[in-house]
Design a protein around this motif. Structure first.
Motif, PDB file in Angstrom:
ATOM      1  N   MET A 138      -7.778  -4.790  -8.196  1.00  0.00           N
ATOM      2  CA  MET A 138      -7.198  -5.666  -9.691  1.00  0.00           C
ATOM      3  C   MET A 138      -5.579  -5.763  -9.619  1.00  0.00           C
ATOM      4  O   MET A 138      -5.313  -6.265 -10.132  1.00  0.00           O
ATOM      5  CB  MET A 138      -8.092  -5.600 -10.182  1.00  0.00           C
ATOM      6  CG  MET A 138      -9.356  -5.822 -10.247  1.00  0.00           C
ATOM      7  SD  MET A 138     -10.102  -7.218  -9.876  1.00  0.00           S
ATOM      8  CE  MET A 138      -9.825  -8.419 -10.908  1.00  0.00           C
ATOM      9  N   ILE A 139      -5.216  -4.483  -9.263  1.00  0.00           N
ATOM     10  CA  ILE A 139      -3.837  -4.342  -9.836  1.00  0.00           C
ATOM     11  C   ILE A 139      -2.803  -5.528  -9.132  1.00  0.00           C
ATOM     12  O   ILE A 139      -2.726  -5.645  -7.770  1.00  0.00           O
ATOM     13  CB  ILE A 139      -3.255  -2.889  -9.481  1.00  0.00           C
ATOM     14  CG1 ILE A 139      -4.132  -2.564 -10.790  1.00  0.00           C
ATOM     15  CG2 ILE A 139      -1.876  -3.299 -10.352  1.00  0.00           C
ATOM     16  CD1 ILE A 139      -3.689  -0.830 -10.635  1.00  0.00           C
ATOM     17  N   GLU A 140      -2.057  -6.502  -9.419  1.00  0.00           N
ATOM     18  CA  GLU A 140      -1.595  -7.255  -8.611  1.00  0.00           C
ATOM     19  C   GLU A 140      -0.558  -6.580  -7.675  1.00  0.00           C
ATOM     20  O   GLU A 140       0.379  -5.566  -8.481  1.00  0.00           O
ATOM     21  CB  GLU A 140      -0.823  -8.327  -9.510  1.00  0.00           C
ATOM     22  CG  GLU A 140      -1.955  -9.055 -10.268  1.00  0.00           C
ATOM     23  CD  GLU A 140      -1.069 -10.267 -11.470  1.00  0.00           C
ATOM     24  OE1 GLU A 140      -0.399 -10.034 -11.249  1.00  0.00           O
ATOM     25  OE2 GLU A 140      -2.132 -10.785 -11.606  1.00  0.00           O
ATOM     26  N   GLN A 141      -0.281  -7.217  -6.693  1.00  0.00           N
ATOM     27  CA  GLN A 141       1.089  -6.384  -5.672  1.00  0.00           C
ATOM     28  C   GLN A 141       2.589  -7.153  -6.167  1.00  0.00           C
ATOM     29  O   GLN A 141       2.711  -8.157  -7.045  1.00  0.00           O
ATOM     30  CB  GLN A 141       1.019  -6.714  -4.891  1.00  0.00           C
ATOM     31  CG  GLN A 141       2.360  -6.195  -3.336  1.00  0.00           C
ATOM     32  CD  GLN A 141       1.526  -6.936  -2.454  1.00  0.00           C
ATOM     33  OE1 GLN A 141       1.169  -7.435  -2.119  1.00  0.00           O
ATOM     34  NE2 GLN A 141       2.172  -6.643  -0.965  1.00  0.00           N
ATOM     35  N   ASP A 146       5.635   1.124  -8.049  1.00  0.00           N
ATOM     36  CA  ASP A 146       3.934   0.306  -7.724  1.00  0.00           C
ATOM     37  C   ASP A 146       3.025   0.704  -6.975  1.00  0.00           C
ATOM     38  O   ASP A 146       1.091   0.700  -7.287  1.00  0.00           O
ATOM     39  CB  ASP A 146       3.831  -1.064  -9.306  1.00  0.00           C
ATOM     40  CG  ASP A 146       4.984  -0.899 -10.314  1.00  0.00           C
ATOM     41  OD1 ASP A 146       5.276   0.256 -10.888  1.00  0.00           O
ATOM     42  OD2 ASP A 146       4.931  -2.086 -10.064  1.00  0.00           O
ATOM     43  N   GLU A 147       3.497   0.167  -6.028  1.00  0.00           N
ATOM     44  CA  GLU A 147       2.421   0.630  -4.693  1.00  0.00           C
ATOM     45  C   GLU A 147       2.064   1.875  -4.407  1.00  0.00           C
ATOM     46  O   GLU A 147       1.411   1.886  -3.871  1.00  0.00           O
ATOM     47  CB  GLU A 147       3.368  -0.940  -3.436  1.00  0.00           C
ATOM     48  CG  GLU A 147       3.316  -2.226  -3.712  1.00  0.00           C
ATOM     49  CD  GLU A 147       2.624  -2.575  -4.094  1.00  0.00           C
ATOM     50  OE1 GLU A 147       1.001  -2.580  -2.605  1.00  0.00           O
ATOM     51  OE2 GLU A 147       2.422  -3.715  -5.222  1.00  0.00           O
ATOM     52  N   LEU A 148       3.513   2.800  -4.829  1.00  0.00           N
ATOM     53  CA  LEU A 148       2.452   4.361  -4.002  1.00  0.00           C
ATOM     54  C   LEU A 148       1.799   4.118  -5.404  1.00  0.00           C
ATOM     55  O   LEU A 148       1.093   5.241  -5.369  1.00  0.00           O
ATOM     56  CB  LEU A 148       3.637   4.424  -4.602  1.00  0.00           C
ATOM     57  CG  LEU A 148       4.079   6.490  -4.150  1.00  0.00           C
ATOM     58  CD1 LEU A 148       3.758   7.004  -3.033  1.00  0.00           C
ATOM     59  CD2 LEU A 148       5.143   6.483  -4.400  1.00  0.00           C
ATOM     60  N   TYR A 149       1.747   3.890  -6.766  1.00  0.00           N
ATOM     61  CA  TYR A 149       0.687   4.881  -7.878  1.00  0.00           C
ATOM     62  C   TYR A 149      -0.637   3.983  -7.394  1.00  0.00           C
ATOM     63  O   TYR A 149      -1.327   4.348  -7.649  1.00  0.00           O
ATOM     64  CB  TYR A 149       1.030   3.905  -8.645  1.00  0.00           C
ATOM     65  CG  TYR A 149       2.433   4.519  -9.926  1.00  0.00           C
ATOM     66  CD1 TYR A 149       2.494   6.585  -8.710  1.00  0.00           C
ATOM     67  CD2 TYR A 149       3.606   3.913 -10.805  1.00  0.00           C
ATOM     68  CE1 TYR A 149       3.667   6.778 -10.040  1.00  0.00           C
ATOM     69  CE2 TYR A 149       4.508   4.853 -11.219  1.00  0.00           C
ATOM     70  CZ  TYR A 149       4.713   6.575 -10.374  1.00  0.00           C
ATOM     71  OH  TYR A 149       5.975   7.035 -11.220  1.00  0.00           O
ATOM     72  N   LYS A 150      -0.638   3.043  -6.752  1.00  0.00           N
ATOM     73  CA  LYS A 150      -1.609   2.349  -6.406  1.00  0.00           C
ATOM     74  C   LYS A 150      -2.349   2.475  -5.461  1.00  0.00           C
ATOM     75  O   LYS A 150      -3.758   2.848  -6.017  1.00  0.00           O
ATOM     76  CB  LYS A 150      -1.508   0.437  -6.459  1.00  0.00           C
ATOM     77  CG  LYS A 150      -2.851  -0.517  -6.174  1.00  0.00           C
ATOM     78  CD  LYS A 150      -2.578  -1.803  -5.660  1.00  0.00           C
ATOM     79  CE  LYS A 150      -3.793  -2.495  -5.360  1.00  0.00           C
ATOM     80  NZ  LYS A 150      -2.647  -4.300  -4.920  1.00  0.00           N
ATOM     81  N   ASP A 151      -1.425   2.987  -4.442  1.00  0.00           N
ATOM     82  CA  ASP A 151      -2.631   3.964  -3.265  1.00  0.00           C
ATOM     83  C   ASP A 151      -3.044   5.217  -3.406  1.00  0.00           C
ATOM     84  O   ASP A 151      -3.590   5.251  -3.004  1.00  0.00           O
ATOM     85  CB  ASP A 151      -1.024   3.855  -1.816  1.00  0.00           C
ATOM     86  CG  ASP A 151      -2.136   4.463  -0.820  1.00  0.00           C
ATOM     87  OD1 ASP A 151      -2.885   3.426  -0.765  1.00  0.00           O
ATOM     88  OD2 ASP A 151      -1.545   5.429  -0.201  1.00  0.00           O
TER      89      ASP A 151
END
Length: 289
Positions: free
Chosen positions: A36-39, A45-50
């Motif tokens: 659900m985290i927006e790009q 941010d993308e690194l933490y999300k991955d």
């Protein structure tokens, strides 16, 4: 300019993480928050999300493996119990052909062993009650009479006088309810005083429920221990003194009652009585069918 830039950046970051926290609270399955985290344009941010996605997947795989192992173990226990029941049935039939006090004691031990095996089986199935139950109208009188007949050698050997006043119909699963009442009957026998004992079964009809009251004149329960009698593994003073308690009987009754939409509570005065009450809600819709 720098203060303005950092102020705007702080406000945007604060709003971003506030939105993430809000979505996590609203999710039925919070561990899927990474979906659900927006790009964003920020690389970190993308690194933490991955990283969060990979960590969550790894945890879910570990949980799945543990659930599979637990299910395999439960299936093994259930299969083993069914295998054990065959020789126990043979022992029960053989003991019925014998005579004398030794035969009665043997039958009592077999009945006690059957109860312990049933307890293990129902405990293994307690998390899957919804897969193996049928709610219908059942007779409390019929269930209790069958249990008294089944446990007659145990009751005779322990000089237990039984009174049954249960002319009432309730909605429950007969198999699971029979097990629950049987556990309470065994408890009454286990904690009786020296000499003859008494146990009574009485159904009381109320406006919105039917109460089954099971009362004995045994050793009773200490007042400070009464609130804990349904706790898992709790044996209490009497259980430790006799060495007969496992701490699972009443815990399992409480758990199964909750699964079946029933409630159970206890009351006792030490050296006088123990009273356990099962409450059956009245289903006015089913009663009209």
């Amino acid at each position: 300019m720098f203060l303005t830039y950092f102020g705007i950046d702080y406000y945007q970051r604060k709003k971003y993480f506030a939105d993430v926290a809000k979505k996590m609270v609203e999710l039925d399955q919070p561990y899927l928050i990474y979906e659900m985290i927006e790009q964003t344009w920020r690389y970190e941010d993308e690194l933490y999300k991955d990283i969060l996605r990979k960590s969550t997947i790894s945890a879910m795989e570990a949980i799945t493996r543990l659930e599979d192992e637990q299910n395999d173990y439960k299936e093994f226990i259930e299969a083993w119990i069914h295998e054990v029941k065959l020789p126990m049935t043979s022992l029960h039939l053989m003991s019925a052909e014998l005579e004398g006090s030794s035969a009665q004691r043997l039958q009592m031990y077999v009945i006690d062993l059957e109860n312990q095996v049933d307890q293990a089986l129902f405990y293994a199935r307690s998390d899957y009650v919804h897969q193996d139950y049928l709610i219908r109208e059942v007779s409390l009188q019929e269930i209790i009479n069958d249990l008294v007949k089944k446990n007659k050698y145990l009751l005779i050997q322990n000089q237990m006088q039984v009174t049954v006043e249960c002319d009432a119909l309730v909605y429950a699963d007969k198999k699971w309810l029979t097990f629950i009442i049987n556990q309470l009957l065994f408890n009454a026998v286990k904690y009786k005083k020296n000499g003859a004992g008494e146990i009574s079964f009485k159904a009381v009809s109320e406006k919105d429920a039917t109460r089954l009251i099971i009362k004995d004149n045994g050793v009773g329960i200490n007042a400070h221990e009464l609130p804990r009698i349904f706790d898992k593994g709790f044996t209490g003073t009497n259980g430790r003194d006799t060495g007969k308690a496992t701490g699972f009987g009443l815990y399992l009754c409480k758990k199964l009652c909750a699964k079946l939409g029933l409630s159970i509570e206890g009351d006792s005065v030490e050296d006088e009585y123990t009273e356990l009450t099962i409450r059956f809600p009245k289903n006015t819709y089913l009663s009209k069918l």
